[in-house]
Every structure is written in structure tokens, then in C-alpha cells.
Design an enzyme around this catalytic site. Sequence first.
Site, PDB file in Angstrom:
ATOM      1  N   THR A 190       0.805  -1.226   0.000  1.00 29.89           N
ATOM      2  CA  THR A 190       0.000   0.000   0.000  1.00 29.89           C
ATOM      3  C   THR A 190       0.840   1.279   0.000  1.00 29.89           C
ATOM      4  O   THR A 190       1.952   1.311   0.553  1.00 29.89           O
ATOM      5  CB  THR A 190      -0.911   0.022   1.248  1.00 29.89           C
ATOM      6  OG1 THR A 190      -1.383   1.351   1.471  1.00 29.89           O
ATOM      7  CG2 THR A 190      -0.185  -0.411   2.507  1.00 29.89           C
TER       8      THR A 190
ATOM      9  N   GLU B  75       0.290   3.609   1.865  1.00 29.71           N
ATOM     10  CA  GLU B  75       0.467   4.013   3.272  1.00 29.71           C
ATOM     11  C   GLU B  75       1.898   3.752   3.739  1.00 29.71           C
ATOM     12  O   GLU B  75       2.356   4.362   4.694  1.00 29.71           O
ATOM     13  CB  GLU B  75      -0.493   3.234   4.166  1.00 29.71           C
ATOM     14  CG  GLU B  75      -1.822   3.907   4.421  1.00 29.71           C
ATOM     15  CD  GLU B  75      -1.728   5.109   5.349  1.00 29.71           C
ATOM     16  OE1 GLU B  75      -2.310   6.154   4.999  1.00 29.71           O
ATOM     17  OE2 GLU B  75      -1.065   5.024   6.402  1.00 29.71           O
TER      18      GLU B  75
ATOM     19  N   TYR C  53      -0.667   0.261  10.836  1.00 26.76           N
ATOM     20  CA  TYR C  53      -1.054  -0.421   9.592  1.00 26.76           C
ATOM     21  C   TYR C  53       0.083  -0.322   8.570  1.00 26.76           C
ATOM     22  O   TYR C  53       0.517  -1.324   7.990  1.00 26.76           O
ATOM     23  CB  TYR C  53      -2.342   0.219   9.050  1.00 26.76           C
ATOM     24  CG  TYR C  53      -2.697  -0.171   7.638  1.00 26.76           C
ATOM     25  CD1 TYR C  53      -3.358  -1.366   7.363  1.00 26.76           C
ATOM     26  CD2 TYR C  53      -2.395   0.667   6.556  1.00 26.76           C
ATOM     27  CE1 TYR C  53      -3.685  -1.726   6.062  1.00 26.76           C
ATOM     28  CE2 TYR C  53      -2.724   0.321   5.257  1.00 26.76           C
ATOM     29  CZ  TYR C  53      -3.368  -0.880   5.015  1.00 26.76           C
ATOM     30  OH  TYR C  53      -3.693  -1.231   3.722  1.00 26.76           O
TER      31      TYR C  53
HETATM   32  P1  NAP Z   1     -11.362  -4.705   2.798  1.00 26.31           P
HETATM   33  O1  NAP Z   1     -12.587  -4.372   2.006  1.00 26.31           O
HETATM   34  O2  NAP Z   1     -11.255  -4.204   4.209  1.00 26.31           O
HETATM   35  O3  NAP Z   1     -11.209  -6.302   2.787  1.00 26.31           O
HETATM   36  C1  NAP Z   1     -10.331  -6.960   3.642  1.00 26.31           C
HETATM   37  C2  NAP Z   1     -10.804  -8.394   3.824  1.00 26.31           C
HETATM   38  O4  NAP Z   1      -9.883  -9.055   4.712  1.00 26.31           O
HETATM   39  C3  NAP Z   1     -12.190  -8.531   4.459  1.00 26.31           C
HETATM   40  O5  NAP Z   1     -12.984  -9.390   3.677  1.00 26.31           O
HETATM   41  C4  NAP Z   1     -11.907  -9.153   5.819  1.00 26.31           C
HETATM   42  O6  NAP Z   1     -12.861 -10.077   6.247  1.00 26.31           O
HETATM   43  C5  NAP Z   1     -10.619  -9.907   5.553  1.00 26.31           C
HETATM   44  N1  NAP Z   1      -9.887 -10.193   6.794  1.00 26.31           N
HETATM   45  C6  NAP Z   1      -9.596  -9.353   7.813  1.00 26.31           C
HETATM   46  N2  NAP Z   1      -8.920 -10.012   8.788  1.00 26.31           N
HETATM   47  C7  NAP Z   1      -8.791 -11.289   8.358  1.00 26.31           C
HETATM   48  C8  NAP Z   1      -8.190 -12.448   8.913  1.00 26.31           C
HETATM   49  N3  NAP Z   1      -7.597 -12.433  10.128  1.00 26.31           N
HETATM   50  N4  NAP Z   1      -8.225 -13.599   8.192  1.00 26.31           N
HETATM   51  C9  NAP Z   1      -8.832 -13.646   6.983  1.00 26.31           C
HETATM   52  N5  NAP Z   1      -9.444 -12.579   6.415  1.00 26.31           N
HETATM   53  C10 NAP Z   1      -9.397 -11.418   7.104  1.00 26.31           C
HETATM   54  O7  NAP Z   1     -10.054  -4.197   2.048  1.00 26.31           O
HETATM   55  P2  NAP Z   1      -9.839  -3.855   0.491  1.00 26.31           P
HETATM   56  O8  NAP Z   1     -10.072  -2.403   0.286  1.00 26.31           O
HETATM   57  O9  NAP Z   1     -10.550  -4.854  -0.314  1.00 26.31           O
HETATM   58  O10 NAP Z   1      -8.254  -4.047   0.386  1.00 26.31           O
HETATM   59  C11 NAP Z   1      -7.695  -5.318   0.020  1.00 26.31           C
HETATM   60  C12 NAP Z   1      -6.235  -5.352   0.430  1.00 26.31           C
HETATM   61  O11 NAP Z   1      -5.525  -4.313  -0.242  1.00 26.31           O
HETATM   62  C13 NAP Z   1      -5.967  -5.137   1.911  1.00 26.31           C
HETATM   63  O12 NAP Z   1      -4.866  -5.928   2.267  1.00 26.31           O
HETATM   64  C14 NAP Z   1      -5.607  -3.664   2.008  1.00 26.31           C
HETATM   65  O13 NAP Z   1      -4.793  -3.431   3.131  1.00 26.31           O
HETATM   66  C15 NAP Z   1      -4.871  -3.470   0.702  1.00 26.31           C
HETATM   67  N6  NAP Z   1      -4.934  -2.129   0.109  1.00 26.31           N
HETATM   68  C16 NAP Z   1      -6.121  -1.521  -0.117  1.00 26.31           C
HETATM   69  C17 NAP Z   1      -6.144  -0.284  -0.727  1.00 26.31           C
HETATM   70  C18 NAP Z   1      -7.441   0.437  -1.009  1.00 26.31           C
HETATM   71  O14 NAP Z   1      -7.414   1.638  -1.267  1.00 26.31           O
HETATM   72  N7  NAP Z   1      -8.568  -0.253  -1.028  1.00 26.31           N
HETATM   73  C19 NAP Z   1      -4.945   0.346  -1.095  1.00 26.31           C
HETATM   74  C20 NAP Z   1      -3.741  -0.331  -0.868  1.00 26.31           C
HETATM   75  C21 NAP Z   1      -3.745  -1.577  -0.285  1.00 26.31           C
HETATM   76  P3  NAP Z   1     -14.367  -9.688   6.680  1.00 26.31           P
HETATM   77  O15 NAP Z   1     -15.110  -9.546   5.382  1.00 26.31           O
HETATM   78  O16 NAP Z   1     -14.775 -10.853   7.496  1.00 26.31           O
HETATM   79  O17 NAP Z   1     -14.266  -8.400   7.446  1.00 26.31           O
HETATM   80  N1  GDD Z   2     -12.017   7.370   7.316  1.00 24.78           N
HETATM   81  C1  GDD Z   2     -12.133   8.687   7.393  1.00 24.78           C
HETATM   82  N2  GDD Z   2     -13.258   9.226   7.983  1.00 24.78           N
HETATM   83  N3  GDD Z   2     -11.149   9.461   6.872  1.00 24.78           N
HETATM   84  C2  GDD Z   2     -11.315  10.806   6.925  1.00 24.78           C
HETATM   85  C3  GDD Z   2     -12.447  11.399   7.497  1.00 24.78           C
HETATM   86  C4  GDD Z   2     -13.460  10.576   8.060  1.00 24.78           C
HETATM   87  O1  GDD Z   2     -14.470  11.033   8.585  1.00 24.78           O
HETATM   88  N4  GDD Z   2     -12.316  12.746   7.369  1.00 24.78           N
HETATM   89  C5  GDD Z   2     -11.165  12.967   6.741  1.00 24.78           C
HETATM   90  N5  GDD Z   2     -10.540  11.796   6.479  1.00 24.78           N
HETATM   91  C6  GDD Z   2      -9.221  11.637   5.841  1.00 24.78           C
HETATM   92  C7  GDD Z   2      -8.252  10.756   6.646  1.00 24.78           C
HETATM   93  O2  GDD Z   2      -7.647  11.521   7.683  1.00 24.78           O
HETATM   94  C8  GDD Z   2      -7.291  10.339   5.559  1.00 24.78           C
HETATM   95  O3  GDD Z   2      -6.283  11.315   5.428  1.00 24.78           O
HETATM   96  C9  GDD Z   2      -8.131  10.340   4.284  1.00 24.78           C
HETATM   97  O4  GDD Z   2      -9.377  10.961   4.616  1.00 24.78           O
HETATM   98  C10 GDD Z   2      -8.413   8.961   3.714  1.00 24.78           C
HETATM   99  O5  GDD Z   2      -8.874   8.122   4.761  1.00 24.78           O
HETATM  100  P1  GDD Z   2      -9.488   6.682   4.452  1.00 24.78           P
HETATM  101  O6  GDD Z   2     -10.557   6.771   3.449  1.00 24.78           O
HETATM  102  O7  GDD Z   2      -9.833   6.074   5.773  1.00 24.78           O
HETATM  103  O8  GDD Z   2      -8.296   5.906   3.737  1.00 24.78           O
HETATM  104  P2  GDD Z   2      -6.738   5.799   4.065  1.00 24.78           P
HETATM  105  O9  GDD Z   2      -6.021   6.561   3.006  1.00 24.78           O
HETATM  106  O10 GDD Z   2      -6.423   6.097   5.464  1.00 24.78           O
HETATM  107  O11 GDD Z   2      -6.473   4.231   3.859  1.00 24.78           O
HETATM  108  C11 GDD Z   2      -6.956   3.563   2.697  1.00 24.78           C
HETATM  109  O12 GDD Z   2      -6.018   3.667   1.647  1.00 24.78           O
HETATM  110  C12 GDD Z   2      -4.751   3.026   1.908  1.00 24.78           C
HETATM  111  C13 GDD Z   2      -3.857   3.274   0.687  1.00 24.78           C
HETATM  112  O13 GDD Z   2      -3.170   4.485   0.870  1.00 24.78           O
HETATM  113  C14 GDD Z   2      -7.213   2.089   3.080  1.00 24.78           C
HETATM  114  O14 GDD Z   2      -7.875   1.443   2.018  1.00 24.78           O
HETATM  115  C15 GDD Z   2      -5.925   1.358   3.352  1.00 24.78           C
HETATM  116  O15 GDD Z   2      -6.202  -0.038   3.536  1.00 24.78           O
HETATM  117  C16 GDD Z   2      -5.003   1.536   2.134  1.00 24.78           C
HETATM  118  O16 GDD Z   2      -3.789   0.874   2.328  1.00 24.78           O
END
Ligand code: NAP
Ligand code: GDD
Length: 360
Positions: free
Chosen positions: A143, A145, A167
Amino acid sequence: MTAVRISPRSSARQGSKSLRTALVTGVLGQDGAYLAKTLLDEGYRVIGGIRRTSSVNPWRLEELGIRDHVDLVPLDLLEQSNVQRTIGRIRPDLLFNLAAQSFVGTAFEEPVYTTMVDGVAVLYLLEAIRSHAPETRFYQASTSEMFGKAVVVPQTEDTPFHPRSPYGVAKVYGHWITVNYREAHGLHASSGLLFNHESPLRGIDFVTRKITHGLARIRCGLQDRLELGNLEARRDWGHAADYVRAMYAMTQRPAGSTYVVATGADHSVRDFLALALQASDIEVRWEGEGRDERCLDAATGRPLVTINPRFYRPAEVDRLVGDSSRAKRDLGWQPTIGFPALVEEMVRADYDRVRRSVDA
Ligand code: NAP
Ligand code: GDD
């Protein structure tokens, strides 16, 4: 919970018994659902790992119309013995590790759990592959992050990591152990440094979906206002359906590697909110400053969006924007859905869902 066996419908779609097999951890999450669809379209048998719960909720697979085409198996990443057995039994051609405690805010409250699932469990998977299925091609969901307090903008595969949350720190471990198993044991192991990607299937805690779902509820009279944190935070937001194609493409290369996947453009939370309000046909005016700033309904003067410090992060990532030239060059990947289209799709989907639930 027992494994859900392959159904007649899924066999029909798959057509033959000699299908290549892909195992996707976290298949019930946002990316898991889109990736499962991509893999089915590519002709794979898809097995999805899920953690045990009293009620499995496959709503995302249902929204994409693939619930009956994905076999679900119990696979909690923290149960190492089960990880070993499952990988040894399935010996998948491809293994995508998408499971994670993925909410950055929660990582500050549950740092140990987050470290185990997002960091140490990656090692469990790699060890299982090394012992039982060394031909399996592995994808690790890394990620942006991990870049965190990045001094270089935009970030590339060579930008140093400076994670700002438990994270991000755990994901740095997951990334490096993947690289290490590639270099030390010759595994086909890739790490995707994916920037934020969203969709109508995004979890409700993340800011984009929180906004589109909240505005839909306000429009339908189910909620008065939306409370947000830092409106100035900037992210490089793409569409999840585009990003899972890059994951798959990494596994199709001759060797595993590391790739940044991003759009190259960043926007603030305020920008996202403004577009979402526009797509919702809500006219507003702003008043106040900083944490006292409020967004008012232009017609009634009613506060629609206010700031709540509870949603600020203890340590923030201010500006993440990625350069995915390498993915474009090697994978032929590029995003197809732009920022305004993403916001509009999410606004429309949430409004339709909330409207349907009110009408029901
Ligand atoms: P998500 O919607 O939160 O999905 C994560 C899944 O992991 C959920 O289905 C959850 O299960 C499962 N999980 C959590 N703990 C587990 C455990 N102990 N054993 C088995 N399964 C478990 O996340 P996503 O947005 O699809 O992201 C997919 C991956 O990409 C994650 O690794 C995330 O960190 C990474 N990522 C995401 C983004 C983004 O912007 N979306 C960006 C960069 C990287 P439940 O359904 O039971 O809760
Ligand atoms: N969640 C949330 N809720 N975020 C807020 C809010 C709020 O009410 N208000 C402002 N934000 C700002 C957070 O401070 C952060 O800077 C930004 O919105 C994005 O927050 P999220 O949508 O929670 O995503 P994230 O960037 O912290 O994390 C997501 O992206 C990562 C990749 O950079 C997740 O999907 C991570 O799993 C992923 O790795």
C-alpha cells in the site's frame, strides 16, 4: 463453518475440470470481489478464503453477480496450521493475499492485531507456499500508506518508506518479507504498492464511501448531517475495478516484482465532498474556519457537514500521489475510470441502495 462446495452453476461457468485455480484471501472485501470477477472472466476456478463468523456476508459477490461462482473456504490468516493445510491441499496456481485489517484509523486502536494480520500472517502464507506449493505465484497487497510521510512526490518503487500508522508499519514488513522470499527462495512473489482505490463496494468507514453513503441518507431523510475529519488530506484515488487488473497482470509476468499502481493525480477530501454534493444536486455554502468550519444547505441554512476531531488521525499522511510508469510499461496497465466518474458512480449507487431500502 464448512467449505462451500463448487456449485453446479459455477461448474457450468467454468466448463472443465482442468481449470487453473486462484486462491484469494479476503475475498469478501472490496478488492476480493472485483478480483474474483476478473479471475472468473480469465477462466480461473476461484476459491475465496474467509474468516469464521456467525454470519458470512457475501453482499459484494452478490452485487457483482458471482456469489455462486466462488467457492468459499475457511481461512483465517492468524490460524497458521489452517493456512498450511489449506495451501497444501489446494496448491493454487495463483494466491492473492488481500485479507487485512485495512482501516488505518482502527490500526491505532488495535496495533497488535493489525500487525499480526497485516504483517506476520504474510510470512505464514509464504512459508506454506515454500513448503507445499513452490510453483504458486503470490501477490501481496501492499500500500501507498507505506510511503507515509513521503518527502518525494510523486512516489515510485524507489521512494523510501516512512509509514505513519501501525497499519503502514505492518504492511512494510509484509512487503519486505515478500521481496525476501522472492530473492532467497526463488518464489514468484509480487508486491503491489497500490494507492487508494474506491468503488460502490468500498467499506463504509473509508472517507469516500462515508461521504456518498452519508449524503444518500441525508437526501432520503434518514440522517441530518455528516461528520468528517481532516478535509485537507490529499489522496490519489482510483477505481478498484481498474486496480485488480494490475494485480492479476503482475502474476502473469515471467518473474515476480514490485509495482506502484496509481492514477498520478491527487485530490483533497474537500474536492471529493464538493463533487459528491454536486452529483447529489445539493447546493451548499460554507462558513467558519478550521475545526469550526461548517457546510450548510444553501436553501435552508441547515448544517449538512461539520468537523469532528474524532476523525483526525494521530499521525496523518498528507500527500500521497503515485507514479505508475513502471506498471504502464511492464504490465500495459492504465486506469480507465477518472475521478469525477468514480465519485458519480459511488453517489448514484449509494442513493439507489438507500432509496430501495426506504421504499421496501
Ligand atoms: P477490505 O474491504 O477491508 O477487505 C479486507 C478483507 O480481509 C475482508 O474481507 C476481511 O474479512 C478480511 N480479513 C480481515 N482479517 C482477516 C483475517 N484475520 N483472516 C482472513 N481474512 C481477514 O479491504 P480492500 O479495500 O478490499 O483491500 C484489500 C487489500 O488491499 C488489503 O490488504 C488492504 O490493506 C490493501 N490495500 C487496499 C487499498 C485500497 O485503497 N482499497 C490500497 C492499498 C492496499 P471480513 O469480510 O470478514 O471483514
Ligand atoms: N475514514 C475517514 N473518515 N477518513 C477521513 C475522514 C473521516 O471522517 N475525514 C477525513 N478523512 C481523511 C483521513 O484523515 C485520511 O487522510 C483520508 O481521509 C483517507 O482516509 P481513508 O478513506 O480512511 O483511507 P486511508 O487513506 O487512510 O487508507 C486507505 O487507503 C490506503 C492506501 O493508501 C485504506 O484502504 C488502506 O487499507 C489503504 O492501504
